[in-house]
Design a protein around this motif. Sequence first.
Motif, PDB file in Angstrom:
ATOM      1  N   LEU A   1       0.746  -1.186   0.116  1.00 31.67           N
ATOM      2  CA  LEU A   1      -0.048  -0.085  -0.105  1.00 31.67           C
ATOM      3  C   LEU A   1       1.047   1.202  -0.252  1.00 31.67           C
ATOM      4  CD1 LEU A   1      -2.587  -1.166   2.683  1.00 31.67           C
ATOM      5  CD2 LEU A   1      -2.827  -1.376   0.463  1.00 31.67           C
ATOM      6  N   PHE A   2       0.471   2.164  -0.799  1.00 34.65           N
ATOM      7  CA  PHE A   2       1.355   3.486  -0.880  1.00 34.65           C
ATOM      8  C   PHE A   2       0.424   4.676  -0.660  1.00 34.65           C
ATOM      9  CE2 PHE A   2      -0.019   2.939  -5.228  1.00 34.65           C
ATOM     10  CZ  PHE A   2      -0.094   4.224  -5.554  1.00 34.65           C
ATOM     11  N   GLU A   3       1.205   5.949  -0.158  1.00 26.83           N
ATOM     12  CA  GLU A   3       0.740   7.247  -0.299  1.00 26.83           C
ATOM     13  C   GLU A   3       1.845   8.179  -1.114  1.00 26.83           C
ATOM     14  OE1 GLU A   3       0.003   8.824   3.543  1.00 26.83           O
ATOM     15  OE2 GLU A   3      -1.306   7.082   4.225  1.00 26.83           O
ATOM     16  N   TYR A   4       1.205   8.783  -1.992  1.00 26.06           N
ATOM     17  CA  TYR A   4       2.116   9.720  -2.745  1.00 26.06           C
ATOM     18  C   TYR A   4       1.637  11.063  -2.380  1.00 26.06           C
ATOM     19  CZ  TYR A   4       3.973  12.088  -6.852  1.00 26.06           C
ATOM     20  OH  TYR A   4       4.718  12.968  -7.525  1.00 26.06           O
ATOM     21  N   ARG A   5       2.729  11.872  -1.744  1.00 33.34           N
ATOM     22  CA  ARG A   5       2.549  13.093  -1.319  1.00 33.34           C
ATOM     23  C   ARG A   5       3.755  14.193  -1.963  1.00 33.34           C
ATOM     24  NH1 ARG A   5      -0.493  14.632   3.565  1.00 33.34           N
ATOM     25  NH2 ARG A   5      -0.672  12.314   3.566  1.00 33.34           N
ATOM     26  N   ASP A   6       3.546  14.991  -2.737  1.00 33.06           N
ATOM     27  CA  ASP A   6       4.545  15.919  -3.138  1.00 33.06           C
ATOM     28  C   ASP A   6       5.706  15.224  -3.616  1.00 33.06           C
ATOM     29  OD1 ASP A   6       3.037  17.922  -2.299  1.00 33.06           O
ATOM     30  OD2 ASP A   6       3.734  18.035  -0.233  1.00 33.06           O
ATOM     31  N   GLY A   7       5.562  14.200  -4.432  1.00 33.96           N
ATOM     32  CA  GLY A   7       6.832  13.457  -5.019  1.00 33.96           C
ATOM     33  C   GLY A   7       7.308  12.497  -4.274  1.00 33.96           C
ATOM     34  N   GLU A   8       6.773  12.399  -3.008  1.00 33.19           N
ATOM     35  CA  GLU A   8       7.283  11.449  -2.088  1.00 33.19           C
ATOM     36  C   GLU A   8       6.568   9.960  -1.883  1.00 33.19           C
ATOM     37  OE1 GLU A   8      10.288  11.579  -0.040  1.00 33.19           O
ATOM     38  OE2 GLU A   8      10.938  13.425  -1.176  1.00 33.19           O
ATOM     39  N   ILE A   9       6.990   8.989  -1.744  1.00 27.40           N
ATOM     40  CA  ILE A   9       6.369   7.736  -1.876  1.00 27.40           C
ATOM     41  C   ILE A   9       6.336   7.159  -0.626  1.00 27.40           C
ATOM     42  CG2 ILE A   9       5.584   5.483  -2.748  1.00 27.40           C
ATOM     43  CD1 ILE A   9       6.725   6.523  -5.595  1.00 27.40           C
ATOM     44  N   ASP A  10       5.344   7.079   0.459  1.00 28.11           N
ATOM     45  CA  ASP A  10       5.611   6.066   1.591  1.00 28.11           C
ATOM     46  C   ASP A  10       4.584   4.497   1.443  1.00 28.11           C
ATOM     47  OD1 ASP A  10       6.752   8.151   3.116  1.00 28.11           O
ATOM     48  OD2 ASP A  10       4.974   8.993   3.554  1.00 28.11           O
ATOM     49  N   TYR A  11       5.308   3.792   1.790  1.00 31.99           N
ATOM     50  CA  TYR A  11       4.872   2.456   1.336  1.00 31.99           C
ATOM     51  C   TYR A  11       4.864   1.483   2.597  1.00 31.99           C
ATOM     52  CZ  TYR A  11       9.444   0.850   0.407  1.00 31.99           C
ATOM     53  OH  TYR A  11      10.771   0.296   0.360  1.00 31.99           O
TER      54      TYR A  11
END
Length: 94
Positions: free
Chosen positions: A79-89
């Motif tokens: 699962l990922f979150e994309y925010r301002d060019g950053e990817i948290d997964y």
Amino acid sequence: MKKKKFALISGLLGLGGLFVTGAVVKKQLDDKRRQQILTEVRAFFDSFGTIEVLYINGFESTNTCVKGGVVFDDDVTFLFEYRDGEIDYREEKR
């Protein structure tokens, strides 16, 4: 009197056309942004293995944060979150 009605109707039609044009342009920009995000996310996860499915969760996503998931051919899911060019997964545990 007919000229005033004609001018009023023309003005309303012009404003309506302007509104529709603005909505179409906004949708096109949103679609282009979403495609750019998908391309970046796909490039990020390519090194993890063969991607079977890449999806965006539209219910959880906002204008500033896009949420979704990636499923690989070996059934590993992130699962990922994309925010301002950053990817948290994080890996989804089954």
